[in-house]
Design a protein around this motif. Structure first.
Motif, PDB file in Angstrom:
ATOM      1  N   VAL A   1       0.912  -1.162   0.042  1.00  0.00           N
ATOM      2  CA  VAL A   1       0.031   0.109   0.013  1.00  0.00           C
ATOM      3  C   VAL A   1       0.867   1.188  -0.003  1.00  0.00           C
ATOM      4  CG1 VAL A   1      -1.517   1.547   1.382  1.00  0.00           C
ATOM      5  CG2 VAL A   1      -2.109  -1.206   1.013  1.00  0.00           C
ATOM      6  N   ASP A   2       2.177   1.106   0.732  1.00  0.00           N
ATOM      7  CA  ASP A   2       2.712   2.432   0.736  1.00  0.00           C
ATOM      8  C   ASP A   2       3.470   2.695  -0.437  1.00  0.00           C
ATOM      9  OD1 ASP A   2       2.098   2.898   3.482  1.00  0.00           O
ATOM     10  OD2 ASP A   2       3.898   2.044   4.337  1.00  0.00           O
ATOM     11  N   LEU A   3       3.806   1.562  -1.015  1.00  0.00           N
ATOM     12  CA  LEU A   3       4.710   1.498  -2.407  1.00  0.00           C
ATOM     13  C   LEU A   3       3.716   2.289  -3.183  1.00  0.00           C
ATOM     14  CD1 LEU A   3       6.854   0.808  -4.440  1.00  0.00           C
ATOM     15  CD2 LEU A   3       5.704  -1.404  -4.553  1.00  0.00           C
ATOM     16  N   ILE A   4       2.324   1.718  -3.529  1.00  0.00           N
ATOM     17  CA  ILE A   4       1.565   2.342  -4.391  1.00  0.00           C
ATOM     18  C   ILE A   4       1.106   3.510  -4.177  1.00  0.00           C
ATOM     19  CG2 ILE A   4      -0.958   2.289  -5.242  1.00  0.00           C
ATOM     20  CD1 ILE A   4      -0.476  -0.956  -4.662  1.00  0.00           C
ATOM     21  N   LEU A   5       0.729   4.288  -2.941  1.00  0.00           N
ATOM     22  CA  LEU A   5       0.806   5.376  -2.706  1.00  0.00           C
ATOM     23  C   LEU A   5       1.731   6.583  -2.930  1.00  0.00           C
ATOM     24  CD1 LEU A   5      -1.606   4.824   0.766  1.00  0.00           C
ATOM     25  CD2 LEU A   5      -2.472   5.908  -1.701  1.00  0.00           C
ATOM     26  N   ASN A   6       2.775   6.030  -2.458  1.00  0.00           N
ATOM     27  CA  ASN A   6       4.149   6.988  -2.704  1.00  0.00           C
ATOM     28  C   ASN A   6       4.460   7.160  -4.242  1.00  0.00           C
ATOM     29  OD1 ASN A   6       4.666   7.293   0.061  1.00  0.00           O
ATOM     30  ND2 ASN A   6       5.947   5.607   0.139  1.00  0.00           N
ATOM     31  N   TRP A   7       4.226   6.108  -4.944  1.00  0.00           N
ATOM     32  CA  TRP A   7       4.331   5.845  -6.360  1.00  0.00           C
ATOM     33  C   TRP A   7       3.254   6.976  -7.022  1.00  0.00           C
ATOM     34  CZ3 TRP A   7       0.852   4.506 -10.485  1.00  0.00           C
ATOM     35  CH2 TRP A   7       1.323   4.741 -11.670  1.00  0.00           C
TER      36      TRP A   7
ATOM     37  N   GLU B   1      -1.352  16.110  -3.429  1.00  0.00           N
ATOM     38  CA  GLU B   1      -1.055  14.948  -3.941  1.00  0.00           C
ATOM     39  C   GLU B   1      -1.271  13.614  -3.492  1.00  0.00           C
ATOM     40  OE1 GLU B   1       0.823  17.842  -4.110  1.00  0.00           O
ATOM     41  OE2 GLU B   1       1.069  18.177  -6.064  1.00  0.00           O
ATOM     42  N   LYS B   2      -0.718  13.808  -2.016  1.00  0.00           N
ATOM     43  CA  LYS B   2      -1.068  12.653  -0.983  1.00  0.00           C
ATOM     44  C   LYS B   2      -2.522  12.268  -0.852  1.00  0.00           C
ATOM     45  CE  LYS B   2       0.826  10.588   3.122  1.00  0.00           C
ATOM     46  NZ  LYS B   2       1.765  10.747   4.214  1.00  0.00           N
ATOM     47  N   GLN B   3      -3.426  13.377  -0.816  1.00  0.00           N
ATOM     48  CA  GLN B   3      -4.749  12.930  -0.463  1.00  0.00           C
ATOM     49  C   GLN B   3      -5.563  12.450  -1.708  1.00  0.00           C
ATOM     50  OE1 GLN B   3      -7.200  16.600   0.635  1.00  0.00           O
ATOM     51  NE2 GLN B   3      -8.834  15.689   0.517  1.00  0.00           N
ATOM     52  N   ARG B   4      -4.955  13.045  -2.847  1.00  0.00           N
ATOM     53  CA  ARG B   4      -5.796  12.689  -4.119  1.00  0.00           C
ATOM     54  C   ARG B   4      -5.188  10.953  -4.265  1.00  0.00           C
ATOM     55  NH1 ARG B   4      -9.007  14.174  -8.595  1.00  0.00           N
ATOM     56  NH2 ARG B   4      -9.725  15.587  -7.219  1.00  0.00           N
ATOM     57  N   ALA B   5      -4.060  10.808  -3.939  1.00  0.00           N
ATOM     58  CA  ALA B   5      -3.302   9.685  -4.268  1.00  0.00           C
ATOM     59  C   ALA B   5      -4.350   8.759  -3.320  1.00  0.00           C
ATOM     60  CB  ALA B   5      -2.084   9.499  -3.909  1.00  0.00           C
ATOM     61  N   PHE B   6      -4.494   8.784  -2.164  1.00  0.00           N
ATOM     62  CA  PHE B   6      -5.340   7.924  -1.238  1.00  0.00           C
ATOM     63  C   PHE B   6      -6.605   7.841  -1.982  1.00  0.00           C
ATOM     64  CE2 PHE B   6      -8.187   7.171   2.172  1.00  0.00           C
ATOM     65  CZ  PHE B   6      -7.322   6.050   2.669  1.00  0.00           C
ATOM     66  N   GLN B   7      -7.309   8.880  -2.490  1.00  0.00           N
ATOM     67  CA  GLN B   7      -8.660   8.859  -3.063  1.00  0.00           C
ATOM     68  C   GLN B   7      -8.580   7.946  -4.318  1.00  0.00           C
ATOM     69  OE1 GLN B   7      -9.412  12.722  -3.956  1.00  0.00           O
ATOM     70  NE2 GLN B   7     -10.236  13.356  -1.941  1.00  0.00           N
ATOM     71  N   ILE B   8      -7.824   7.857  -5.057  1.00  0.00           N
ATOM     72  CA  ILE B   8      -7.516   7.262  -6.167  1.00  0.00           C
ATOM     73  C   ILE B   8      -7.453   5.680  -6.072  1.00  0.00           C
ATOM     74  CG2 ILE B   8      -6.094   6.319  -8.284  1.00  0.00           C
ATOM     75  CD1 ILE B   8      -5.252   9.473  -8.323  1.00  0.00           C
TER      76      ILE B   8
END
Length: 185
Positions: A121-127, A147-154
């Motif tokens: 999960v961390d790998l995907i979110l960081n990417w 960006e971090k919030q949008r990554a989590f939403q995606i």
């Protein structure tokens, strides 16, 4: 890697993605492959070893995908499209993604498997954060959130939508996924 080990790993992953980690046993694998449970234990001493190996394999595949996109110099839009295709393929195959299959059971997974799921999960979110940041800098993405919030939403949307699509079989999954991309622009 041994052919038998590979077949066990592949079938184990298939069962995780279709039934969940707690929804299958070594007996399911041995019956499907026509081997004895002892043969499975030879390669994977415990279900913990198998589960952890399955997640590690998925992490390796994701890292290889990232490296391939870098080597091919994909732009941010192409990177997100490629990522979305993973979920579209899972939907077509009536499977969950590894994160969606294991997250609901996180508290009942073995500690080593929990660690690997968290790493994934961390790998995907960081990417995703990197890709979204790159896209904003290039002016191809114009969303307002961090960006971090949008990554989590995606990621949340893609994982949850696979689960809900199993219930509501009439959803336009592909259209839904590409709406996520359009919302970035």
């Amino acid at each position: 890697m041994s052919g038998t080990r590979e077949r066990i790993l592949e079938l184990g992953e298939e069962l995780v993605l279709t039934k969940g980690f707690n929804g299958f046993s070594y007996q399911d694998i041995s019956t499907a492959l026509g081997i004895k449970n002892a043969a499975i234990h030879y390669y994977f001493a415990s279900k913990e070893n198998l589960g952890t190996s399955i997640v590690k394999t998925n992490i390796q595949r994701f890292e290889e995908m990232i490296a391939n996109m870098q080597a091919l110099q994909f732009d941010p839009i192409k990177k997100i499209e490629t990522f979305i295709k993973i979920y579209s393929k899972s939907h077509r195959e009536r499977k969950l993604c590894i994160v969606g299959a294991l997250s609901p059971d996180i508290e009942t997974l073995f500690p080593t498997t929990q660690v690997e799921v968290t790493k994934m999960v961390d790998l995907i979110l960081n990417w995703l954060v990197e890709v979204l940041t790159e896209g904003k800098k290039q002016g191809v993405f114009h969303f307002q959130e961090e960006e971090k919030q949008r990554a989590f939403q995606i990621l949340s949307s893609l994982v949850a939508s696979l689960q809900l699509a199993r219930v509501n079989k009439y959803v336009d999954y592909k259209g839904y996924c590409y709406d996520l991309l359009d919302q970035l622009k």
